[in-house]
Design a protein around this motif. Structure first.
Motif, PDB file in Angstrom:
ATOM      1  N   ALA A   1       0.835  -1.189   0.000  1.00 41.93           N
ATOM      2  CA  ALA A   1       0.000   0.000   0.000  1.00 41.93           C
ATOM      3  C   ALA A   1       0.873   1.244   0.000  1.00 41.93           C
ATOM      4  O   ALA A   1       2.009   1.209   0.494  1.00 41.93           O
TER       5      ALA A   1
ATOM      6  N   THR B   1      -4.622   7.091  -1.266  1.00 44.61           N
ATOM      7  CA  THR B   1      -4.093   5.758  -0.992  1.00 44.61           C
ATOM      8  C   THR B   1      -4.187   4.835  -2.204  1.00 44.61           C
ATOM      9  O   THR B   1      -5.000   5.044  -3.110  1.00 44.61           O
TER      10      THR B   1
ATOM     11  N   TYR C   1      -3.730   0.404  -2.925  1.00 44.84           N
ATOM     12  CA  TYR C   1      -3.550  -0.897  -2.291  1.00 44.84           C
ATOM     13  C   TYR C   1      -3.343  -1.998  -3.330  1.00 44.84           C
ATOM     14  O   TYR C   1      -3.901  -1.951  -4.430  1.00 44.84           O
TER      15      TYR C   1
ATOM     16  N   THR D   1      -6.744  -5.343  -0.370  1.00 51.52           N
ATOM     17  CA  THR D   1      -7.847  -4.377  -0.412  1.00 51.52           C
ATOM     18  C   THR D   1      -9.024  -4.876   0.420  1.00 51.52           C
ATOM     19  O   THR D   1      -9.435  -6.025   0.304  1.00 51.52           O
TER      20      THR D   1
END
Length: 114
Positions: free
Chosen positions: A47, A55, A57, A62
């Protein structure tokens, strides 16, 4: 001198949670992130988070992991929930300068038992 110091790894049962921390010193960085490396595998992105809070991921984490940062303390966190045995790895904090120069922490071991 830039330093990234991780903490918070350990041993947890499947389904459990851990929270990793990475304290940065020696600079302010736009994007910080976490990578992991399992035995016999390549290091992979987990991440990332920008200074503004955007952000990104890996698909495999996730919905289970959450990255966050405290800009005042120059610290980034990784909250890991619903851990699976396949999450077992050494987790590394990472950042880079605009020049492209990369910095890595020393790594923290996360072990998830089934």
């Amino acid at each position: 001198q830039v330093r990234l110091v991780e903490s918070g790894g350990g041993l947890v049962q499947a389904g459990g949670s851990l929270r990793l921390s990475c304290a940065a010193s020696g600079g302010i960085f736009n994007t910080m992130g976490w990578y992991r490396q399992a035995p016999g595998k390549q290091r992979e992105l987990v991440a990332t988070i920008t200074y503004g809070g955007s952000t990104n991921y890996a698909e495999s984490v996730t919905g289970r992991f959450t990255i966050s940062r405290d800009n005042a303390k120059n610290t980034v966190f990784l909250q890991m929930n619903s851990l699976k045995p396949e999450d077992t790895a050494v987790y590394y904090c990472h950042t880079r300068r605009s020049s492209g120069y990369e910095y890595w922490g020393q790594g923290t071991q996360v072990t998830v038992s089934s």
